[in-house]
Design a protein around this motif. Structure first.
Motif, PDB file in Angstrom:
ATOM      1  N   UNK A  87       0.754  -1.018   0.145  1.00  0.00           N
ATOM      2  CA  UNK A  87      -0.020   0.009   0.056  1.00  0.00           C
ATOM      3  C   UNK A  87       0.756   1.198  -0.104  1.00  0.00           C
ATOM      4  N   UNK A  88       0.540   2.223  -0.913  1.00  0.00           N
ATOM      5  CA  UNK A  88       1.330   3.221  -1.105  1.00  0.00           C
ATOM      6  C   UNK A  88       2.486   3.599  -1.730  1.00  0.00           C
TER       7      UNK A  88
ATOM      8  N   UNK B 274      -9.236   3.857  -8.446  1.00  0.00           N
ATOM      9  CA  UNK B 274      -9.722   3.192  -7.196  1.00  0.00           C
ATOM     10  C   UNK B 274      -8.972   2.108  -6.784  1.00  0.00           C
ATOM     11  N   UNK B 275      -8.137   1.464  -7.701  1.00  0.00           N
ATOM     12  CA  UNK B 275      -7.324   0.265  -7.075  1.00  0.00           C
ATOM     13  C   UNK B 275      -5.521   0.489  -7.430  1.00  0.00           C
ATOM     14  N   UNK B 276      -5.556   1.480  -8.218  1.00  0.00           N
ATOM     15  CA  UNK B 276      -4.102   2.067  -8.538  1.00  0.00           C
ATOM     16  C   UNK B 276      -3.657   2.976  -7.706  1.00  0.00           C
ATOM     17  N   UNK B 277      -4.308   3.884  -7.224  1.00  0.00           N
ATOM     18  CA  UNK B 277      -3.853   5.054  -6.586  1.00  0.00           C
ATOM     19  C   UNK B 277      -3.432   4.915  -5.105  1.00  0.00           C
ATOM     20  N   UNK B 278      -2.434   3.731  -4.894  1.00  0.00           N
ATOM     21  CA  UNK B 278      -1.867   3.705  -3.477  1.00  0.00           C
ATOM     22  C   UNK B 278      -3.057   3.314  -2.614  1.00  0.00           C
TER      23      UNK B 278
ATOM     24  N   UNK C 115      -7.247   7.185  -0.881  1.00  0.00           N
ATOM     25  CA  UNK C 115      -6.330   7.237  -1.999  1.00  0.00           C
ATOM     26  C   UNK C 115      -5.489   8.603  -2.047  1.00  0.00           C
ATOM     27  N   UNK C 116      -4.232   8.132  -2.705  1.00  0.00           N
ATOM     28  CA  UNK C 116      -3.184   9.282  -2.634  1.00  0.00           C
ATOM     29  C   UNK C 116      -3.635  10.464  -3.929  1.00  0.00           C
TER      30      UNK C 116
ATOM     31  N   UNK D  47       1.141  10.239  -7.948  1.00  0.00           N
ATOM     32  CA  UNK D  47       2.495   9.275  -7.654  1.00  0.00           C
ATOM     33  C   UNK D  47       3.374  10.138  -7.129  1.00  0.00           C
ATOM     34  N   UNK D  48       3.540  11.429  -7.735  1.00  0.00           N
ATOM     35  CA  UNK D  48       4.635  12.389  -7.100  1.00  0.00           C
ATOM     36  C   UNK D  48       4.253  13.013  -5.895  1.00  0.00           C
ATOM     37  N   UNK D  49       2.979  13.040  -5.646  1.00  0.00           N
ATOM     38  CA  UNK D  49       2.488  13.788  -4.269  1.00  0.00           C
ATOM     39  C   UNK D  49       1.628  12.628  -3.389  1.00  0.00           C
ATOM     40  N   UNK D  50       2.196  11.755  -2.705  1.00  0.00           N
ATOM     41  CA  UNK D  50       1.413  10.661  -2.151  1.00  0.00           C
ATOM     42  C   UNK D  50       0.968  11.035  -0.865  1.00  0.00           C
TER      43      UNK D  50
END
Length: 739
Positions: free
Chosen positions: A65-66, A398-402, A419-420, A423-426
């Motif tokens: 996760x994340x 919904x599944x990919x966003x950390x 959800x994050x 990718x750059x700003x988690x």
């Protein structure tokens, strides 16, 4: 009378591209740019996901996760053997990309352009054409559909193969699935992580996955009545289940017409001959069982093949299952949670085969539920196909966003969800970004959406730090719910930059969730009310909130909420003050007096000078049907001038990526928000033109399934895998009246 197996129908509105076809000049970024080979992710919400690109390789691994890992694993692959009577066989591994390290050199790789990849989340299809004599289709999906709070969390992917023989001669076929044992790879090798100094813009940590650390891994061939497959396991060194520990499994079925073959242990770093030579000869494998654990530095994989013969004109379907069970997710040192799917399977990390059995039993039902959910939208003739394509495919996040979704507890009966931002700003659930990006969860999973805002409500009265090291003040609304290297939902406000509008952003989202999800859940409003009162008092005392354009809107939303609560006493009396309703009336009147004391704003008629906040302010004022007295309003002419000036550099470029000198940027979330506002104003044609331009920029330039937050006309992007892409659901909310 013979029974004909129906062949799957691919919807007309999928994103599609020839298998293995790349881009001459895809959009690029200066950081976190994995390239354009992204496909629809497979997996459940919060259970981790695996991505398979349109060239056929499995290359994205969001199983911790994340954290983000993007690396192709060639040994994880489908292959096909086909032999038409009287002819030499054709045998291919179904990826157009051969390994770059020289491994699997005996394998033959599928030719580029031999068919078409289609995607309409949560389903995607590989339609193989022009290479084999057979008509071959692989439909892959995970059980994710609107309003489903159980199966949507399952860590499982289904691959339904349909093969038809259109010729006048029998065809022998064999489908092989090979998979590397990855158990134990998706955990942090650093047990302690370095926290980012307060005030940094982007979260950082010393995360390092245990990639390729396979010592102690072993494979088991399983025969379970008509179900057969391989279970990937690992020797456990601790009694207590650790992060990254668990199982994976691949499986299918057998019957009198289908033969199963296997090799339970082979070397994925060699030339691959120990499986390929058998498979390429006649579609079989040597049936070797070997449960020897991997030694230090060793990699192991398993293979299974299913062979059958198709008579002329006949069709056969075969399901394959990929399941994984990694039930523990770890954040900072010693901070661990169980994932949501563990509410439905034992929390032992030994349930991959149970998931296989569940998927084989219910897979057809799951697919029907997905089709039933999507059908009303796909059948609408007033919505163009490109919009339907982007609408569903943007749900990949919904599944990919950390994605985090924890198991249920007594205080959180649905678990906690997040959800994050990108990718750059988690940062999880950044309040400003979710202003536009959370409409999808509101419309499809409203209970999850409400848990997020309830988490903000719980965080508002909390103080974190002291003196110069203060991170969050009691009463302050946090910008976010934290980062994965610390403790999400507890250590909030990871992005500590000052923002004078957070209180108002929180309140309008609370009221939005109540109003647009049916205006019946008054208990949700009661859960948030004390935090609303606390943060408004803090903001008024601090005196900075009034500088923001949302302050007025936040007060109006708070007054509207107070009026609802005056008519609906709390079912839980602990949520009310001892002197209800008098205290509530006094607060409402106080907010009204603050509102009336704010100077009336005038419109700025210079289109280029309109701040992004003004678009969102007007959008939310109209969505929530709040009174406009005293607001800055945007005239029709001003909106037209702004949209034309803002989008002109992209229109002139005709959506290509040739080098240009214009530095104008497009913000994806704001552009979809602008299109939504135009819909509310009755300007549907203009709204769809703007949205179509943006969708083509994303899906024609190698940004599919990694939608960025920012695009430039010079062919660059920033912040991929961004929450902003799901703002298209705000448009659909207006088109469907949020039903």
């Amino acid at each position: 009378m013979k029974f004909e197996i129906p062949r799957p129908q691919i919807p007309s509105c999928t994103w599609q591209r020839p298998i293995g076809l790349g881009w001459d000049r895809p959009y690029t970024a200066s950081q976190n740019d994995d390239g354009a080979w992204h496909g629809m992710p497979l997996g459940g919400l919060g259970s981790g996901c695996i991505g398979r690109s349109h060239r056929g390789d499995f290359n994205l691994w969001h199983l911790d996760g994340g954290e983000h890992i993007f690396r192709s694993l060639p040994a994880c692959q489908f292959s096909i053997y086909e032999e038409r009577e009287g002819e030499q066989p054709q045998v291919y591994a179904l990826s157009t990309q051969s390994p770059q390290d020289g491994s699997l050199s005996r394998w033959a790789w599928y030719p580029e352009g031999g068919g078409t990849y289609h995607a309409l989340y949560p389903r995607s299809w590989f339609k193989y054409e022009g290479v084999f004599h057979s008509e071959i289709l692989c439909e892959q999906f995970s059980p994710v559909w609107a309003g489903c709070y159980q199966e949507s969390s399952y860590p499982v992917a289904l691959f339904d193969w349909t093969v038809h023989n259109p010729t006048d001669r029998p065809i022998a076929l064999s489908i092989m699935l090979t998979w590397q044992n990855l158990v134990g790879w998706f955990a942090n090798a650093h047990k302690t992580q370095k926290n980012r100094p307060s005030g940094d813009r982007h979260p950082t940590s010393e995360y390092q996955p245990k990639w390729r650390e396979s010592t102690g891994n072993f494979n088991q061939w399983i025969q379970d009545h008509h179900r057969v497959g391989c279970l990937f396991n690992r020797v456990r060194l601790y009694d207590e289940l650790q992060s990254g520990e668990g199982q994976m499994a691949i499986a299918s079925i057998i019957n009198p017409a289908i033969e199963a073959f296997y090799t339970a242990r082979w070397n994925p770093e060699g030339d691959g001959g120990e499986v390929w030579d058998y498979f390429a000869m006649n579609g079989s494998l040597p049936d070797l069982q070997n449960e020897t654990p991997a030694s230090p530095g060793e990699q192991i994989a398993a293979a299974m093949a299913f062979r059958f013969t198709l008579r002329p004109g006949r069709t056969r379907k075969i399901p394959f299952i990929l399941a994984w069970d990694f039930p523990v997710i770890e954040f900072g040192a010693e901070i661990a949670y169980f994932r949501r799917h563990s509410d439905f399977f034992a929390r032992t990390g030994k349930n991959a085969w149970t998931m296989v059995r569940t998927a084989l039993k219910h897979g057809d039902v799951w697919k029907d539920k997905i089709e039933t959910w999507q059908k009303p939208t796909l059948d609408r003739r007033d919505i163009p196909d490109w919009f339907k394509m982007a609408l569903f495919n943007e749900l990949y996040l919904l599944t990919d966003g950390g994605t985090l979704w924890t198991a249920a507890t007594e205080t959180d009966p649905l678990g906690q969800f997040a959800l994050w931002e990108s990718l750059d700003c988690r940062y999880y659930e950044s309040l400003r970004q979710r202003l536009s990006g959370s409409f999808a969860t509101l419309m499809l999973f409203p209970r999850l959406e409400k848990t997020v805002l309830e988490a903000f409500a719980k965080a508002i009265p909390v103080e974190d730090g002291e003196g110069e090291n203060i991170r969050k003040i009691a009463g302050e609304t946090p910008r976010d719910l934290g980062i994965s290297s610390e403790h999400p939902w507890v250590k909030t406000n990871a992005n500590c930059r000052l923002d004078g509008q957070l209180s108002s952003l929180f309140i309008v989202q609370v009221y939005r969730n109540y109003l647009l999800s049916g205006a019946t859940d008054t208990e949700f409003l009661w859960e948030c009310w004390s935090a609303i009162a606390f943060t408004l008092a803090y903001a008024k005392k601090r005196g900075k909130e009034e500088e923001g354009q949302f302050w007025r809107l936040g007060l109006k939303a708070a007054i509207a909420i107070a009026n609802v609560l005056l008519e609906n006493p709390a079912a839980n009396p602990n949520l009310q003050t001892p002197h209800y309703p008098e205290d509530l009336v006094n607060l409402r009147d106080t907010y009204q007096s603050w509102l009336e004391a704010i100077p009336i704003l005038k419109e700025d008629n210079t289109g280029e000078a309109i701040a992004i906040e003004a678009i969102f302010e007007e959008l939310y004022r109209q969505l929530l049907d709040l009174p406009s007295l005293g607001d800055r309003t945007l005239s029709e002419n001003t909106l037209t001038e702004f949209s034309q000036t803002y989008l002109l550099p992209f229109r002139e470029r005709k959506l290509d990526v040739e080098t240009g000198e214009n530095s104008q940027e497009i913000k994806v979330g704001m552009t979809f928000a602008l299109a939504t506002l135009l819909l509310l104003l009755g300007r549907k044609e203009e709204s769809l033109q703007i949205a179509e331009m943006l969708v083509k920029l994303i899906y024609n330039n190698g940004l599919q399934f990694r939608t960025p937050a920012i695009l430039s006309p010079t062919g660059t992007f920033q912040k991929s895998h961004s929450l902003d892409g799901m703002t298209i659901w705000a448009m659909y909310g207006v088109l469907s009246q949020f039903s």
